[in-house]
Scaffold this motif. Structure first.
Motif, PDB file in Angstrom:
ATOM      1  N   ILE A 148       0.751  -0.829   0.542  1.00 41.35           N
ATOM      2  CA  ILE A 148       0.109   0.233  -0.280  1.00 41.35           C
ATOM      3  C   ILE A 148       0.833   1.388  -0.011  1.00 41.35           C
ATOM      4  CG2 ILE A 148      -2.082   1.344   1.671  1.00 41.35           C
ATOM      5  CD1 ILE A 148      -2.722  -1.054   2.112  1.00 41.35           C
ATOM      6  N   LYS A 149       1.699   0.841   1.128  1.00 45.52           N
ATOM      7  CA  LYS A 149       2.797   2.641   0.955  1.00 45.52           C
ATOM      8  C   LYS A 149       3.230   2.843  -0.119  1.00 45.52           C
ATOM      9  CE  LYS A 149       6.708   4.087   4.295  1.00 45.52           C
ATOM     10  NZ  LYS A 149       7.237   3.642   5.312  1.00 45.52           N
ATOM     11  N   GLU A 150       4.227   1.619  -0.936  1.00 51.93           N
ATOM     12  CA  GLU A 150       4.667   1.638  -2.542  1.00 51.93           C
ATOM     13  C   GLU A 150       3.588   2.197  -3.155  1.00 51.93           C
ATOM     14  OE1 GLU A 150       7.547   1.736  -4.650  1.00 51.93           O
ATOM     15  OE2 GLU A 150       7.848   1.098  -2.804  1.00 51.93           O
ATOM     16  N   HIS A 151       2.105   2.210  -3.718  1.00 53.62           N
ATOM     17  CA  HIS A 151       1.554   2.425  -4.322  1.00 53.62           C
ATOM     18  C   HIS A 151       1.389   3.552  -4.189  1.00 53.62           C
ATOM     19  CE1 HIS A 151      -1.900   2.103  -7.158  1.00 53.62           C
ATOM     20  NE2 HIS A 151      -2.738   3.147  -6.122  1.00 53.62           N
ATOM     21  N   ILE A 152       1.030   4.636  -3.215  1.00 53.04           N
ATOM     22  CA  ILE A 152       0.877   5.602  -2.616  1.00 53.04           C
ATOM     23  C   ILE A 152       1.976   6.700  -2.882  1.00 53.04           C
ATOM     24  CG2 ILE A 152       0.526   7.295  -0.686  1.00 53.04           C
ATOM     25  CD1 ILE A 152      -0.486   5.392   1.056  1.00 53.04           C
ATOM     26  N   LYS A 153       3.223   5.770  -3.180  1.00 56.54           N
ATOM     27  CA  LYS A 153       3.966   6.800  -3.548  1.00 56.54           C
ATOM     28  C   LYS A 153       4.188   6.380  -5.330  1.00 56.54           C
ATOM     29  CE  LYS A 153       8.349   5.325  -0.282  1.00 56.54           C
ATOM     30  NZ  LYS A 153       8.863   4.377   0.103  1.00 56.54           N
ATOM     31  N   GLU A 154       4.234   5.480  -5.954  1.00 52.03           N
ATOM     32  CA  GLU A 154       4.166   5.563  -7.080  1.00 52.03           C
ATOM     33  C   GLU A 154       2.846   6.718  -6.852  1.00 52.03           C
ATOM     34  OE1 GLU A 154       3.221   1.814  -8.316  1.00 52.03           O
ATOM     35  OE2 GLU A 154       4.775   0.733  -8.217  1.00 52.03           O
ATOM     36  N   LEU A 156       2.247   9.562  -6.105  1.00 51.00           N
ATOM     37  CA  LEU A 156       2.553  10.927  -5.900  1.00 51.00           C
ATOM     38  C   LEU A 156       3.571  10.969  -6.292  1.00 51.00           C
ATOM     39  CD1 LEU A 156       2.312  10.841  -1.973  1.00 51.00           C
ATOM     40  CD2 LEU A 156       0.693  11.799  -3.124  1.00 51.00           C
ATOM     41  N   LYS A 157       4.300   9.797  -6.766  1.00 50.13           N
ATOM     42  CA  LYS A 157       5.122  10.468  -8.600  1.00 50.13           C
ATOM     43  C   LYS A 157       4.750  10.927  -9.088  1.00 50.13           C
ATOM     44  CE  LYS A 157       9.617   9.272 -10.110  1.00 50.13           C
ATOM     45  NZ  LYS A 157       9.302   9.289 -11.175  1.00 50.13           N
ATOM     46  N   LYS A 158       3.394  10.429  -9.836  1.00 50.95           N
ATOM     47  CA  LYS A 158       3.191  10.460 -11.380  1.00 50.95           C
ATOM     48  C   LYS A 158       2.267  11.616 -11.370  1.00 50.95           C
ATOM     49  CE  LYS A 158      -0.638   8.025 -14.258  1.00 50.95           C
ATOM     50  NZ  LYS A 158      -1.594   6.789 -14.548  1.00 50.95           N
ATOM     51  N   ALA A 159       1.951  11.780  -9.807  1.00 45.80           N
ATOM     52  CA  ALA A 159       0.874  12.833 -10.113  1.00 45.80           C
ATOM     53  C   ALA A 159       2.196  14.682  -9.392  1.00 45.80           C
ATOM     54  CB  ALA A 159       0.142  13.601  -8.533  1.00 45.80           C
ATOM     55  N   GLN A 160       3.350  14.529  -9.447  1.00 48.45           N
ATOM     56  CA  GLN A 160       4.218  15.363  -9.646  1.00 48.45           C
ATOM     57  C   GLN A 160       4.618  15.822 -10.618  1.00 48.45           C
ATOM     58  OE1 GLN A 160       7.255  14.196  -6.557  1.00 48.45           O
ATOM     59  NE2 GLN A 160       6.665  16.041  -5.038  1.00 48.45           N
ATOM     60  N   ASP A 161       4.989  14.194 -11.630  1.00 47.86           N
ATOM     61  CA  ASP A 161       5.369  14.386 -12.884  1.00 47.86           C
ATOM     62  C   ASP A 161       4.396  15.425 -13.848  1.00 47.86           C
ATOM     63  OD1 ASP A 161       7.776  13.026 -12.264  1.00 47.86           O
ATOM     64  OD2 ASP A 161       7.085  10.942 -12.658  1.00 47.86           O
ATOM     65  N   GLU A 162       2.589  15.054 -13.527  1.00 49.19           N
ATOM     66  CA  GLU A 162       2.087  15.529 -14.520  1.00 49.19           C
ATOM     67  C   GLU A 162       1.696  16.653 -13.748  1.00 49.19           C
ATOM     68  OE1 GLU A 162      -1.551  12.900 -13.717  1.00 49.19           O
ATOM     69  OE2 GLU A 162      -0.519  11.201 -14.718  1.00 49.19           O
ATOM     70  N   TYR A 163       2.416  17.487 -12.310  1.00 51.06           N
ATOM     71  CA  TYR A 163       1.757  18.841 -12.455  1.00 51.06           C
ATOM     72  C   TYR A 163       3.231  19.691 -13.084  1.00 51.06           C
ATOM     73  CZ  TYR A 163       0.988  22.760  -9.814  1.00 51.06           C
ATOM     74  OH  TYR A 163       0.858  23.963  -9.072  1.00 51.06           O
TER      75      TYR A 163
END
Length: 163
Positions: A148-154, A156-163
């Motif tokens: 779950i922690k790994e999925h949340i990190k992924e 968040l990273k995807k949202a930062q990359d798109e922003y």
């Protein structure tokens, strides 16, 4: 105790058969025949009650026939008709137009009736196309806290990359 003729007895039996209470029936008898009867006397004409166990076969049959006819024909009751209900909602709405909360409730009730919320007019299909059974969804495999922690990190990273 008033002595009743056949017409009055039938009136009482029919009144009870359509689910009028003994007290309501007492009032109806007074209004119709201008005679005073007690609730206890009226209860003697209801074969579904202990007091009415010795009711004659003729009156029992009349009771059950009247009750069955009443239950089989709800369309004979005005409020069961959608047009009648909507007309009454309209009159209530006009009467309560200055009471905003009441007016809103009346409009909501009318909308619910129009949408068939209180009827079985709306059908929900519980089968697939052409009557086939619907597929049963697979239960998700439970994730461990680390996954779950790994999925949340992924995410968040995807949202930062798109922003």
């Amino acid at each position: 105790m008033a002595t009743l003729n056949k017409k009055q007895k039938l009136f009482i039996v029919r009144s009870l058969a359509v689910f009028n209470t003994p007290q309501e029936t007492v009032a109806l008898v007074k209004e119709e025949f201008n005679i005073d009867v007690s609730r206890q006397q009226v209860e003697n004409y209801d074969p579904t009650k202990r007091a009415g166990i010795s009711l004659s076969e003729e009156l029992k049959n009349e009771f059950y026939e009247t009750r069955q006819g009443f239950l089989d024909a709800p369309q004979n009751i005005p409020i069961a008709n959608l047009a009648v209900r909507l007309d009454r909602y309209e009159r209530l709405y006009i009467k309560n137009i200055k009471n905003v909360a009441m007016a809103i409730k009346i409009m909501e009730q009318a909308a619910k009736d129009m949408g068939g919320q209180f009827t079985n007019q709306t059908k929900t299909e519980l089968t697939g196309k052409d009557g086939e059974t619907l597929p049963v969804p697979q239960q998700p495999i439970p994730l461990t806290p680390a996954e779950i922690k790994e999925h949340i990190k992924e995410c968040l990273k995807k949202a930062q990359d798109e922003y």
